[in-house]
Design a protein around this motif. Sequence first.
Motif, PDB file in Angstrom:
ATOM      1  N   SER A  33      46.529 100.334  -2.103  1.00 52.94           N
ATOM      2  CA  SER A  33      45.912 100.275  -0.770  1.00 52.94           C
ATOM      3  C   SER A  33      46.519 101.326   0.146  1.00 52.94           C
ATOM      4  O   SER A  33      45.822 101.975   0.931  1.00 52.94           O
ATOM      5  CB  SER A  33      46.101  98.878  -0.168  1.00 52.94           C
ATOM      6  OG  SER A  33      45.514  97.890  -0.982  1.00 52.94           O
ATOM      7  N   TYR A  34      47.842 101.488   0.048  1.00 50.82           N
ATOM      8  CA  TYR A  34      48.484 102.521   0.863  1.00 50.82           C
ATOM      9  C   TYR A  34      47.955 103.906   0.484  1.00 50.82           C
ATOM     10  O   TYR A  34      47.752 104.769   1.345  1.00 50.82           O
ATOM     11  CB  TYR A  34      50.009 102.501   0.653  1.00 50.82           C
ATOM     12  CG  TYR A  34      50.688 101.201   1.027  1.00 50.82           C
ATOM     13  CD1 TYR A  34      50.067 100.256   1.854  1.00 50.82           C
ATOM     14  CD2 TYR A  34      51.966 100.908   0.554  1.00 50.82           C
ATOM     15  CE1 TYR A  34      50.692  99.078   2.180  1.00 50.82           C
ATOM     16  CE2 TYR A  34      52.607  99.727   0.887  1.00 50.82           C
ATOM     17  CZ  TYR A  34      51.964  98.812   1.694  1.00 50.82           C
ATOM     18  OH  TYR A  34      52.589  97.644   2.023  1.00 50.82           O
ATOM     19  N   THR A  66      44.776 105.298   2.130  1.00 47.87           N
ATOM     20  CA  THR A  66      44.884 105.918   3.456  1.00 47.87           C
ATOM     21  C   THR A  66      45.208 107.403   3.359  1.00 47.87           C
ATOM     22  O   THR A  66      45.073 108.133   4.335  1.00 47.87           O
ATOM     23  CB  THR A  66      45.974 105.219   4.289  1.00 47.87           C
ATOM     24  OG1 THR A  66      47.237 105.415   3.651  1.00 47.87           O
ATOM     25  CG2 THR A  66      45.692 103.731   4.402  1.00 47.87           C
ATOM     26  N   GLN A  81      53.540  99.445  10.611  1.00 50.43           N
ATOM     27  CA  GLN A  81      53.024 100.804  10.452  1.00 50.43           C
ATOM     28  C   GLN A  81      53.714 101.490   9.278  1.00 50.43           C
ATOM     29  O   GLN A  81      54.905 101.380   9.073  1.00 50.43           O
ATOM     30  CB  GLN A  81      53.275 101.614  11.719  1.00 50.43           C
ATOM     31  CG  GLN A  81      52.518 101.101  12.930  1.00 50.43           C
ATOM     32  CD  GLN A  81      52.755 101.966  14.148  1.00 50.43           C
ATOM     33  OE1 GLN A  81      53.489 102.943  14.084  1.00 50.43           O
ATOM     34  NE2 GLN A  81      52.141 101.595  15.259  1.00 50.43           N
ATOM     35  N   LEU A 112      53.420 107.144   6.584  1.00 52.36           N
ATOM     36  CA  LEU A 112      52.631 107.980   5.681  1.00 52.36           C
ATOM     37  C   LEU A 112      52.595 109.438   6.103  1.00 52.36           C
ATOM     38  O   LEU A 112      52.043 110.272   5.400  1.00 52.36           O
ATOM     39  CB  LEU A 112      51.207 107.424   5.563  1.00 52.36           C
ATOM     40  CG  LEU A 112      51.118 106.014   4.952  1.00 52.36           C
ATOM     41  CD1 LEU A 112      49.682 105.567   4.848  1.00 52.36           C
ATOM     42  CD2 LEU A 112      51.781 105.965   3.587  1.00 52.36           C
TER      43      LEU A 112
END
Length: 948
Positions: free
Chosen positions: A508-509, A512, A473, A476
């Motif tokens: 990619s992060y 989100t 996980q 973020l």
Amino acid sequence: MEHHLLHICLQSLKDNNNPPSLQALASLRSLIINPNTSDSTIYSILETLTHSLQLSTNSLTTHHHILKLLTDLASHRTHLSSQILNSIHSSSLLFTESTQIAAESLTSLASFSNSDQNKIDDQLFMSLCFAATSASARLRLLRNGERLGIGTHMLFTVFLGFTKDPYPYVRKASLDGLLGLCKSYDLFEDISVTEGCYCRAVELLQDNEHSVRSAAIRVVCEWGQMLIAAKEGNDKIAQSNQVFVQICSMVRDMSVEVRVEAFNALGKIKLVSEDILLQTISKKVLAILKEKNSHGQCTAERFEILASSYAGAFMHGLEDEFHEVRKSACNSLRIHTILYAEFARRSLSLLMDMLNDESMAVRLEALEALHHMATFDCLNVQEIHMHMFLGSLLDSCDLIRSTARKIFKLVKLPDLKLFRLSIHGLLQNLERYSKDEADVFSVLFFMGRSHGNFAAHIVKEVSQEIEPVLEGQLGLDSARVAAFLVLAISAPLSQNQNGQIIPPRLFSYAVTLLGRISCALSEVVDQDTLLAYLSQCSRSSTLGAEVEVESLLPAVDDVVLNRTKKDVNNPVEVPMLQTGNETSKVQPVTSCELEYLATSIVECQADELGEVMKSVNLILARVRDAWLLVQSRCTNAALRALRDCKRELAMLTSTSLESSGAMAFTLQYLQVMKLFAKIWEHAVWKIRSNETGGLEYLFGKLDMRLRELRYRYIGFSKEEELYVLELIALACLLRLSKVEISCSPTTMKKLSAIISHIEILNDKGSIEPSNILMDAKKTVHEIESSKAGISCSLFLITNLDDFFTLKQFSLCSRVRHINAELNVPGNDSENPLRFVSGLPVAIPLDITLYNVSSENRLWLTMRMSEESTQFVFLDLNILGGCNEVKKFTFVAPFYRTPKACSFSLWISIGMECALEDCHILNHCGGPRRDLVYLFQEKEVHLCLVRRG
């Protein structure tokens, strides 16, 4: 009564033996300013006043009052102004031996500023000026000379002559007059005239009266610039230096007003030699000046006196005890820092010291100066400056922090150490003031794009913070991690990255966090383009090998360059034009390029707004067609048409506040017309007349929607505001037509207030009153005069369908929507706030306000049940003022915690209806008038603290 009062007043004026009483004059003026006074009375007053002007027996005081009454009469009865003007012009007052009376007459003539008949002879004006023994008479004549049509050359002669008047206010008026003549400098072909005026103003710099010295500084500055413009080559620079030094001699004046005026004037002199500027920031005479004087230009003693007049001028201003002077000095210094690199370098330390000033206005002005330097690539920040510079990011003032961040968007940092310190300071800003998140992210994006190598190094150093921490996980939720991701995605956009590769997984992060990042970058790139960019960069990991990220970037880079939407006056956009490495210069931007950029931005915004307004007005036109169906008793078909309009409106998209305001207004208007259509069935067609409870519900809902339509939108034109008020008047009439619904006088009081407001808006009769207004006034009059009162309204209002027809309505102005957003960070049913029963609990709220002004009274409502509501007043002045979009964090105390294991609060923000005087509330410590709510209620979950 009017004729009796007029008779008494006129007799008082005609009595040659006794002057008129003040009571009679006041009564006469009341008749003049009363719009309901009959024309015959007005003509009688005019005739008597005109006759009284010719009487030589009148005293000076009587003449003064007569002229004042004639001036009032001309301003309130504009159709009589020409006749009144002729009366004053043809009277003997202008040629009387009393210059005081003549000056009074000329003052009255000057008040007719839009008339070509108020001009008088130049020689008469000059003779009156020089014959006037009273200082007040000379003052009046000088102030009104230009409005009386006196020739420019004659005015120049008079103004210049009266600069030697013994009374200081006359000297000041003369200097102000000379200042006003600067716009006509083309008429002064002889340069000796300009030099004579300039030299006289220089003499008055030593005047005993501070107001005269202030006026003299303005004249020296403006007429000095006229002399500069008349020179060529080296003479131009020499003249500019002379004017600059002359003004510098006033920066140590005893008067604060004079010192402020001096620094304001220094900022207007654009061309000054570098050695003189360097001397203004050093109290010791510089060696370079002594070397220049060694050629025998003047004696050593004379040189010391001359140099000391401007030595350390700016330092004296920045060290002044009054913040107004320090602020003015910062502003003036800002203008000159972009002229010479050495002067900019030495001034930087002085400006950095001002960031610790106790006055917020001075700190802000110092930051504006630094921002100006950064815009023109004159800001060379060193490590010694960083402590004070970064401190501005933690200032308690929103405006200070915002301006400091604008500088970081532009600044060129020479090494990685300074870049790391800057990033750390921005993260501290983000940690302490979470409401600044969007702006901090935007700054990081700009800095990463300007310093690609440095950004890549920082991302590499903090890569462990960004990677998943527990069971795959990501952390973020951390604003710090999100900030590093913004920095990471901006680095590849830099043209100086030199092979530094950002790992594709970071993109990619970032996907989100697309919502948060795109919101921060909305002014330079849209969400779709950003998503495409992140997706392409993140897919490079699936190609089996590292690829050159730069090959994927031209499209998004073009968007960043071309889709800038910020105000063109804000120079934050300049770095988007830069090229080269970290130490390279910003490419010079010509005025033509800036003008083209400004035109493109304005045209883009205008095109978007124009398309939305066109679609909105087409929908509004269809609303009128739907209303015709209502009047034809086809209510269901009308409701279907209104639903179609609503669906069509939902298909429109908008990115600007102005177009979104028009769309929100249209949606609200559709909801109002839907309620009118349903009520029309009850009140007019009597189709569902037995459903009294349902009708009361519809009326309540309509009142709420109409209040929102009236108070939650600003920027209406007069026609649009009148239309909204007429809809409210119609709703009141519909209520009065149903006696079984409401017999309260509240509706009558509200209708009377609406009618009065409509009449005030249309006081000049520019818009023809509608049938609904005329019948509403008639209804109010009949109900008030009827003995049966409101109970008789049923038979009075029986022809609504005959006298009401929905007008064609369209939006022409830029309507803005007053709106709000509220969030309780981290609160939901699984993460409730903790409380102790019987003790107050603090509820942290993140609030965003749109288009709210300081005049609006906002209340936070916290409701535990329908009977238990607590109000908290939101003082916008304490919370930091109001911008178009205002974000802040507020901790609200809730005092009525129950004896329960858990409970929920419903929180909202309401705005008082400032004009709803007909319904005063009695909340103890709460609002006095009805509220309109700016968003739907937010549920807050709370749980009792368990005692161990």
